[in-house]
Design an enzyme around this catalytic site. Structure first.
Site, mmCIF file in Angstrom:
data_model
loop_
_atom_site.group_PDB
_atom_site.id
_atom_site.type_symbol
_atom_site.label_atom_id
_atom_site.label_comp_id
_atom_site.label_asym_id
_atom_site.label_seq_id
_atom_site.Cartn_x
_atom_site.Cartn_y
_atom_site.Cartn_z
ATOM 1 N N HIS A 106 -10.274 -1.249 1.606
ATOM 2 C CA HIS A 106 -8.706 -2.278 1.900
ATOM 3 C C HIS A 106 -8.699 -3.566 3.045
ATOM 4 O O HIS A 106 -8.250 -3.961 2.356
ATOM 5 C CB HIS A 106 -7.288 -1.143 2.246
ATOM 6 C CG HIS A 106 -7.483 -0.001 1.123
ATOM 7 N ND1 HIS A 106 -7.229 1.497 1.375
ATOM 8 C CD2 HIS A 106 -6.985 -0.144 -0.035
ATOM 9 C CE1 HIS A 106 -6.722 1.979 0.834
ATOM 10 N NE2 HIS A 106 -6.477 0.710 -0.513
ATOM 11 N N ARG A 108 -7.367 -3.204 -8.055
ATOM 12 C CA ARG A 108 -7.441 -2.980 -9.632
ATOM 13 C C ARG A 108 -6.149 -2.504 -10.269
ATOM 14 O O ARG A 108 -6.189 -0.791 -8.936
ATOM 15 C CB ARG A 108 -8.266 -1.756 -9.748
ATOM 16 C CG ARG A 108 -9.246 -1.355 -10.748
ATOM 17 C CD ARG A 108 -10.291 -1.120 -10.588
ATOM 18 N NE ARG A 108 -10.870 -0.385 -11.953
ATOM 19 C CZ ARG A 108 -10.350 1.299 -12.240
ATOM 20 N NH1 ARG A 108 -9.503 1.678 -11.583
ATOM 21 N NH2 ARG A 108 -10.918 1.472 -12.850
ATOM 22 N N THR A 126 0.786 -0.737 -0.041
ATOM 23 C CA THR A 126 -0.087 0.135 -0.200
ATOM 24 C C THR A 126 1.045 1.084 -0.138
ATOM 25 O O THR A 126 2.073 1.341 0.606
ATOM 26 C CB THR A 126 -0.975 0.137 1.838
ATOM 27 O OG1 THR A 126 -1.958 1.311 1.061
ATOM 28 C CG2 THR A 126 -0.557 -0.195 2.503
#
Lengths: 389, 389
Positions: A199, A285, A191
């Site tokens: 998340h 994505r 991240t």
């Protein structure tokens, strides 16, 4: 325990006696000052984060990485780990030399120069980022490189201090910690953002199928508009304290810079987590993408070309919170699309999980909805006058 | 498209001309009346639901299934598919005969008798169910079998009518439908229950990783206290209408009886869904179990012994709704255990997803909480005066 990439965990940290020898002759070595970014790369190489690399890439390896996404020994490797020096410095260095690498006047590592070569920046940018567009931060970065590259093994003398020692762990340490926790299967999460509910959903969904979750934010230079490192670490600390089991989730930092190289960086990120000991790796994505430079699922599709990677990718689509479902959902699981479905009267039915949306709300000073972000996490962000880089 | 178990989809449905021949000589054939359950097994064999079986098990195959969970050709097979007849009937039948199988005076199939043998009921129950305890419905069922078994291929003349023709599909039909929908990866879901939010969560989590969801409830004899077939079908219809995308979820019935054989039945259920064309199969806690006869995860662990199964099992733990998480959760993802965590004051923080709990609430006439069951699904159940078998 999964093997490190290439089979062995690289350790180029000098032992005390060898270190003393190097320190004794340091005045005789030609010195190169490196950036903080490069200093962190040196530590990553030396501690095995970048296994099987033992130093900066030689020309042969770099060309293989550019053209076939593999090292010359055929091991998957997608991101150039290179040391650039000025033409003036280059004149004073010969293959076979040992040079001294320093950051902020601190002697960090010695390097055995195996290769000295020039390169084509346009070609490098085009191959790695798929573009020469200077709106891409990685292209700018490439064009700003100095003109000569040095290849060769490094020996770490002293790492430059970590800003977050509590969350700073080497692959040897994370592997030991995974073993002590009894985790056999571990999913890694990359991240560069503060955690929103999307998340958390993705992490917990993955965790459902494995023993442990390794949250591993990138700490280091990012693009303007990304969250500050302090904010990322503090929000994750609070999220884990309130919403995770301590025996199932672990937070540690990865000190490197974001390249925004999309698919190539996805493979690089997976290899790094394999070195840390992860058996699985989450890909959402547009992983490591920027603007619209990469198709949304290119960073998932590239894994088809790397069946030998050993770490298992876990592919996730884009998620949102659906008020009708009362849960996180995606385009395959939720029929309540407000614009397409007349039976669904509420135009506010879907709350998009989006870092961009989060940033917009913060910049406008609006209230952060609990469907998008945990109140405890929101409180941390709101403590900062400016949480952004 | 995944191959059927054994490589070929079995088709023992007689073509018109062959059917006419059989019908012409039916009066000459010795007739056996079978139960509705057996009539449905005959159809399952004939239409490939039980591929590679072409008929009822011979002695050699049955012993292999009992002792090694495989047919004599080494293909995985865990549940005996057998035809029991009385001693009187047995006297009138010889190996090599063709017999007529009827249900409710309807000629269903002919059978080529390849084997006629007796068997030990205690041994069969012990091997298949792991117990001789008559509290186990499968043990009772075994003890109630007639004394002789007939093995041999069957030829379906006419299937006995389906009560739910709209949801009745053969493997050839489901495979065609999957192909028409463009689904390459399909997850199968076995159920004998009305859907609660935990089932929906598991199905949608699995669907996130594949193209389509195949919801395939078992319709047929179950134990007392299970939901009626009509209730199961109607609740799923309503759930799909309201909470699923029609292009991602498909409902079809499996007409067989529950055996409650736990791990062995889990393998059997997976093979059946492979024959329907599923690439993945969901296994929750205590799949096909009853009371405490099997360890909670035995039906997942057994898959280790079947690496050749080809359909991929997806293992799920037990889930609950956590009001603090605001979502479905499990023991690995949620730290808010009311009894163990003093920081968590609300004893009602966790809503267990449990069919037993659902039944209890219904029997007491209490309100069904929306965290446990969708209001639309609850409305369907409440329409029945008695939704249970």
């Amino acid at each position: 325990m999964i093997n490190p990439h290439g089979g062995n965990l690289i350790n180029r940290v000098l032992e005390d006696s060898a270190k003393e020898n190097v320190l004794n002759e340091k005045e005789e070595l030609f010195g190169i000052d490196v950036t903080l970014q490069r200093a962190k790369e040196i530590e990553n190489i030396a501690t095995g984060v970048y296994s099987p690399l033992e130093g900066f890439l030689n020309q042969n390896d770099l060309e293989n990485v550019m053209n076939s996404k593999r090292l010359s020994n055929d091991l998957a490797w997608t991101i150039p780990i290179i040391l650039d020096i000025t033409t003036e410095e280059a004149k004073k260095i010969s293959v076979g030399d040992i040079v001294r690498l320093s950051y902020a006047n601190q002697f960090i590592a010695s390097m055995e120069v195996e290769d000295k070569y020039t390169f084509n920046k346009e070609e490098l940018a085009e191959k790695v980022y798929g573009t020469n567009d200077t709106h891409h931060p990685g292209v700018i970065e490439t064009f700003n490189l100095k003109d000569t590259l040095l290849g060769g093994k490094i020996n770490l003398v002293d790492p430059y201090e970590s800003l977050y020692p509590r969350y700073h762990m080497s692959p040897a340490e994370t592997r030991k910690s995974f073993e002590e926790r009894g985790w056999k299967t571990i999913v890694g999460f990359q991240t560069r953002n503060v955690p929103h509910v999307g998340h958390e959903y993705v992490q917990k969904t993955a965790l459902t199928f494995v023993d442990g979750l390794f949250i591993n934010p990138v700490i280091g230079r990012k693009k303007s508009g990304d969250f500050k490192d302090d904010v990322i670490i503090e929000t994750y600390r609070v999220l884990i304290d309130n919403y995770y089991l301590k025996e199932r989730a672990m937070l540690a930092i990865l000190q490197t810079e974001m390249r925004y190289a999309g698919p190539r960086e996805a493979i690089f990120h997976a290899i790094i987590r394999k070195n840390y000991g992860c058996t699985h790796f989450i890909l959402g994505r547009d992983h490591a993408g920027v603007s619209n430079f990469y198709p949304p699922y290119a960073a998932q599709e590239i894994f088809e070309k790397f069946p030998d990677l050993e770490i298992s990718p876990l592919f996730f689509p884009s998620f949102f919170y659906c008020r009708t479902c009362g849960s996180s959902a995606n385009d395959k699981t939720c029929p309540h699309a407000p614009s397409q479905n007349l039976e669904c009267p509420d135009p506010e039915v879907r709350v998009e999980f989006s870092g961009t949306k989060l940033r917009d709300i913060l910049l406008k000073g609006e209230k952060l909805p609990p469907e998008l972000i945990r109140p405890e996490v929101a409180d941390v962000i709101l403590k900062w006058e400016n949480p952004f880089v």
